[in-house]
Design an enzyme around this catalytic site. Structure first.
Site, PDB file in Angstrom:
ATOM      1  N   GLY A 139       0.915  -1.152   0.122  1.00  0.00           N
ATOM      2  CA  GLY A 139       0.255   0.027  -0.145  1.00  0.00           C
ATOM      3  C   GLY A 139       0.904   1.173  -0.056  1.00  0.00           C
ATOM      4  O   GLY A 139       1.834   1.343   0.858  1.00  0.00           O
ATOM      5  N   HIS A 140       0.963   1.992  -0.995  1.00  0.00           N
ATOM      6  CA  HIS A 140       1.908   3.046  -1.307  1.00  0.00           C
ATOM      7  C   HIS A 140       1.134   4.404  -1.438  1.00  0.00           C
ATOM      8  O   HIS A 140       0.237   4.379  -2.315  1.00  0.00           O
ATOM      9  CB  HIS A 140       2.669   2.993  -2.388  1.00  0.00           C
ATOM     10  CG  HIS A 140       3.500   1.793  -2.300  1.00  0.00           C
ATOM     11  ND1 HIS A 140       4.225   1.097  -3.492  1.00  0.00           N
ATOM     12  CD2 HIS A 140       3.684   0.717  -1.185  1.00  0.00           C
ATOM     13  CE1 HIS A 140       4.943   0.240  -3.010  1.00  0.00           C
ATOM     14  NE2 HIS A 140       4.671  -0.231  -1.787  1.00  0.00           N
TER      15      HIS A 140
HETATM   16  P1  GDP Z   1       5.318   2.835   1.505  1.00  0.00           P
HETATM   17  O1  GDP Z   1       4.474   1.581   1.653  1.00  0.00           O
HETATM   18  O2  GDP Z   1       6.528   2.593   1.803  1.00  0.00           O
HETATM   19  O3  GDP Z   1       4.706   3.085   0.073  1.00  0.00           O
HETATM   20  O4  GDP Z   1       4.849   3.789   2.506  1.00  0.00           O
HETATM   21  P2  GDP Z   1       3.143   4.075   2.840  1.00  0.00           P
HETATM   22  O5  GDP Z   1       2.693   4.948   1.792  1.00  0.00           O
HETATM   23  O6  GDP Z   1       2.428   2.642   3.316  1.00  0.00           O
HETATM   24  O7  GDP Z   1       3.406   4.833   4.218  1.00  0.00           O
HETATM   25  C1  GDP Z   1       3.969   6.143   4.466  1.00  0.00           C
HETATM   26  C2  GDP Z   1       2.862   7.308   4.977  1.00  0.00           C
HETATM   27  O8  GDP Z   1       3.758   8.062   5.378  1.00  0.00           O
HETATM   28  C3  GDP Z   1       2.147   7.629   3.787  1.00  0.00           C
HETATM   29  O9  GDP Z   1       1.113   7.891   4.312  1.00  0.00           O
HETATM   30  C4  GDP Z   1       2.848   8.784   3.421  1.00  0.00           C
HETATM   31  O10 GDP Z   1       2.202   9.771   2.878  1.00  0.00           O
HETATM   32  C5  GDP Z   1       3.654   9.490   4.693  1.00  0.00           C
HETATM   33  N1  GDP Z   1       4.770  10.083   4.459  1.00  0.00           N
HETATM   34  C6  GDP Z   1       6.002   9.781   3.424  1.00  0.00           C
HETATM   35  N2  GDP Z   1       6.843  10.509   3.507  1.00  0.00           N
HETATM   36  C7  GDP Z   1       6.466  11.230   4.891  1.00  0.00           C
HETATM   37  C8  GDP Z   1       7.066  12.324   5.645  1.00  0.00           C
HETATM   38  O11 GDP Z   1       8.306  12.778   5.604  1.00  0.00           O
HETATM   39  N3  GDP Z   1       6.583  12.911   6.796  1.00  0.00           N
HETATM   40  C9  GDP Z   1       5.242  12.505   7.057  1.00  0.00           C
HETATM   41  N4  GDP Z   1       4.677  12.853   8.111  1.00  0.00           N
HETATM   42  N5  GDP Z   1       4.602  11.569   6.534  1.00  0.00           N
HETATM   43  C10 GDP Z   1       5.333  11.025   5.318  1.00  0.00           C
HETATM   44  P1  IMO Z   2       4.190  -1.833   1.823  1.00  0.00           P
HETATM   45  O1  IMO Z   2       4.653  -2.096   0.089  1.00  0.00           O
HETATM   46  C1  IMO Z   2       3.993  -3.335   5.830  1.00  0.00           C
HETATM   47  C2  IMO Z   2       3.156  -7.546   6.213  1.00  0.00           C
HETATM   48  C3  IMO Z   2       2.165  -8.072   6.840  1.00  0.00           C
HETATM   49  C4  IMO Z   2       2.474  -9.214   7.535  1.00  0.00           C
HETATM   50  C5  IMO Z   2       3.280  -9.830   6.745  1.00  0.00           C
HETATM   51  C6  IMO Z   2       2.890 -11.019   5.759  1.00  0.00           C
HETATM   52  O2  IMO Z   2       3.020  -0.815   1.854  1.00  0.00           O
HETATM   53  O3  IMO Z   2       5.576  -1.438   2.208  1.00  0.00           O
HETATM   54  P2  IMO Z   2       1.365 -10.882   3.638  1.00  0.00           P
HETATM   55  O4  IMO Z   2      -0.101 -10.453   3.331  1.00  0.00           O
HETATM   56  O5  IMO Z   2       2.196 -10.277   2.575  1.00  0.00           O
HETATM   57  O6  IMO Z   2       1.202 -12.361   3.498  1.00  0.00           O
HETATM   58  O7  IMO Z   2       1.694 -10.405   5.083  1.00  0.00           O
HETATM   59  O8  IMO Z   2       3.910  -8.880   6.062  1.00  0.00           O
HETATM   60  N1  IMO Z   2       3.293  -6.846   4.859  1.00  0.00           N
HETATM   61  C7  IMO Z   2       3.503  -5.524   4.949  1.00  0.00           C
HETATM   62  N2  IMO Z   2       3.918  -4.529   5.955  1.00  0.00           N
HETATM   63  N3  IMO Z   2       3.885  -2.904   4.553  1.00  0.00           N
HETATM   64  C8  IMO Z   2       3.548  -3.794   3.337  1.00  0.00           C
HETATM   65  O9  IMO Z   2       3.893  -3.405   2.167  1.00  0.00           O
HETATM   66  C9  IMO Z   2       3.285  -5.055   3.669  1.00  0.00           C
HETATM   67  N4  IMO Z   2       3.059  -6.234   2.924  1.00  0.00           N
HETATM   68  C10 IMO Z   2       3.023  -7.286   3.832  1.00  0.00           C
HETATM   69  O10 IMO Z   2       1.363  -6.979   7.530  1.00  0.00           O
HETATM   70  O11 IMO Z   2       3.033  -8.998   8.638  1.00  0.00           O
HETATM   71 MG    MG Z   3       2.631   0.855   2.558  1.00  0.00          MG
END
Ligand code: GDP
Ligand code: IMO
Ligand code: MG
Length: 416
Positions: free
Chosen positions: A41-42
């Site tokens: 989830g990005h």
């Molecule tokens: P990813 O899975 O590595 O792409 O990261 P996620 O999108 O799941 O989680 C990162 C969260 O942090 C998102 O809600 C971003 O909008 C937020 N984020 C990214 N960079 C920053 C930052 O520098 N400061 C803050 N406060 N939030 C950030």
């Molecule tokens: P992004 O790309 C954080 C974690 C799950 C669980 C373990 C196994 O957003 O960084 P799965 O469904 O893959 O078999 O679950 O991996 N997990 C993540 N945690 N960010 C993710 O992706 C994840 N994708 C899987 O929470 O602990």
């Molecule tokens: Mg994520």
């Protein structure tokens, strides 16, 4: 011939990969996903608008970039179709490997049923069928995206595997679809996805040969890697940089710069060891200020201090040229900030990552905090405390920090 630059998660995922890929994608011709599925989830914020991406590479927000979903991904057709609806005109700029494996609804059913059976030994998966889909692939009983082009044959083949697995489905109380229902489902997928199915290996090779700029977007994080992570509390793919080669069909010499994405503190979703987890007010504050709620499952993320031992390990595993240090603003206003500099295990101090973190206790060093970095996009304007924290991270992890992020917005980023 160009080399592909790579973005990789350094901790347990959710480090902020999406923000950096989106920001860098403005300068790249092609962005590729090589592993994982819609467990990723990005979240990306652009001009106050929030985009949540799971399977489509985060480069999609650059209208000129080609986006590749590589063979190493497990693809949920329904999930990507839903995601595609957020964007216009994806034809010609999104390609899905015909060798990627299908992640179908019964995979999620198995995932959820197994987690339930495990009780307090559950992994805490996202429930998206990732493990069962990869298990089918490795078992050589999976089905590939290219098979969608002949839905009748694919339907028969899936029905055959249902029969072989019947005892398992019965034990897990899983109801498999009837032939007509399955065929209708597969035809729906084919209708929507056919224009996007391609031999992506050739597309990436062609881009390399034509000297195009290519960015590889990792999903999950190094500590969730199937081999090198905190097994069994991991995901089912190779999340490290080497996984990008098999997941796209490129060779190690095709990889250029490797950028590790690392949070200024640590989070983890799901179960499993987490030495620097903070169960008190500090961890709660990180979760609240950092809005640490999962993009995919809405679960609250566990939070704790920066762990230099595991981050140094991850940097070496991936061959990081530099780090992007994310969410530094979340530590704004903390009087003291802790960094884990070593582990204690059975009374002994170690400075490396053991293969089992169960009995590990963190050894902390404390540094003075700072007032505010939020929204700062010029290194010289950072408070002294924040600069000191960054330098200490560089020393302990033996990796230089090349990017610093101070808010979710694309513009609030320092590039050194
Ligand atoms: P990813 O899975 O590595 O792409 O990261 P996620 O999108 O799941 O989680 C990162 C969260 O942090 C998102 O809600 C971003 O909008 C937020 N984020 C990214 N960079 C920053 C930052 O520098 N400061 C803050 N406060 N939030 C950030
Ligand atoms: P992004 O790309 C954080 C974690 C799950 C669980 C373990 C196994 O957003 O960084 P799965 O469904 O893959 O078999 O679950 O991996 N997990 C993540 N945690 N960010 C993710 O992706 C994840 N994708 C899987 O929470 O602990
Ligand atoms: Mg994520």
């Amino acid at each position: 011939m160009s080399k592909a630059d790579l973005i990789v998660g350094i901790q347990w995922g959710d480090e902020g990969k999406g923000k950096i890929v989106d920001m860098l994608a403005q300068k790249y011709d092609m962005v590729c996903r090589s592993q994982g599925g819609h467990n990723a989830g990005h979240t990306i914020w652009v001009d106050g608008v929030r985009y949540a991406l799971h399977l489509i590479p985060s480069g999609v927000l650059n209208k000129d970039a080609i986006n590749i979903v590589g063979n190493g991904v497990v693809l949920s057709p329904s999930s990507i179709i839903e995601e595609m609806e957020q964007f216009d005109n994806l034809e010609g700029r999104l390609f899905i490997s015909d060798k990627a494996h299908l992640n179908l609804p019964y995979h999620a059913q198995i995932d959820i049923a197994r987690e339930k059976l495990k009780g307090d030994k559950a992994i805490g998966t996202t429930g998206k069928g990732i493990g069962p889909a990869y298990a089918d692939k490795i078992n050589r009983t999976g089905h590939r995206v290219g098979e969608l082009l002949d839905t009748k044959k694919l339907c028969d083949s899936i029905l055959e595997s249902f029969e072989i697995n019947r005892p398992i489905y019965e034990a897990l109380k899983i109801k498999t679809p009837k032939k007509e229902e399955l065929l209708r489902e597969l035809e729906g997928y084919k209708e929507k996805l056919e224009p996007f199915i391609a031999n992506t290996t050739n597309l990436v090779w062609k881009a390399i040969d034509e000297d195009k700029k290519i960015l590889l977007e990792g999903a999950q994080g190094t500590l969730l890697d199937i081999d090198h992570g905190t097994y069994p509390y991991v995901t089912s793919s190779s999340t490290v940089s080497a996984g990008a080669c098999t997941g796209l069909g490129i060779n190690p010499k095709d990889i250029g710069k490797v950028i590790g994405i690392v949070k200024a503190y640590t989070t983890r979703v799901g179960h499993g060891p987490f030495p620097t987890e903070d169960f008190g007010e500090d961890g709660k504050r990180m979760a609240d200020v950092g809005r640490e709620v999962g993009t995919t499952t809405g679960r609250r993320r566990r939070c704790g201090w920066f762990d230099a031992v595991s981050v140094k390990y991850s940097s070496r595993l991936n061959g990081c040229d530099e780090f992007a240090l994310m969410k530094l603003d979340v530590l704004d206003g903390f009087e003291k900030i802790k960094i884990c500099v070593a582990y204690e295990i059975d009374g002994k101090q170690i400075d490396y990552m053991p293969s089992n973190l169960d009995r590990v206790k963190p050894i902390y060093e404390e540094i003075e905090g700072w007032d505010k970095v939020e929204g700062i996009s010029d290194f010289d304007k950072l408070p002294e405390g924040a600069k000191r924290y960054i330098r200490r991270i560089e020393e302990l992890t033996q990796t230089k920090v090349g990017i610093i992020s101070t808010s979710p917005d694309r513009n609030d980023t320092i590039v050194l």
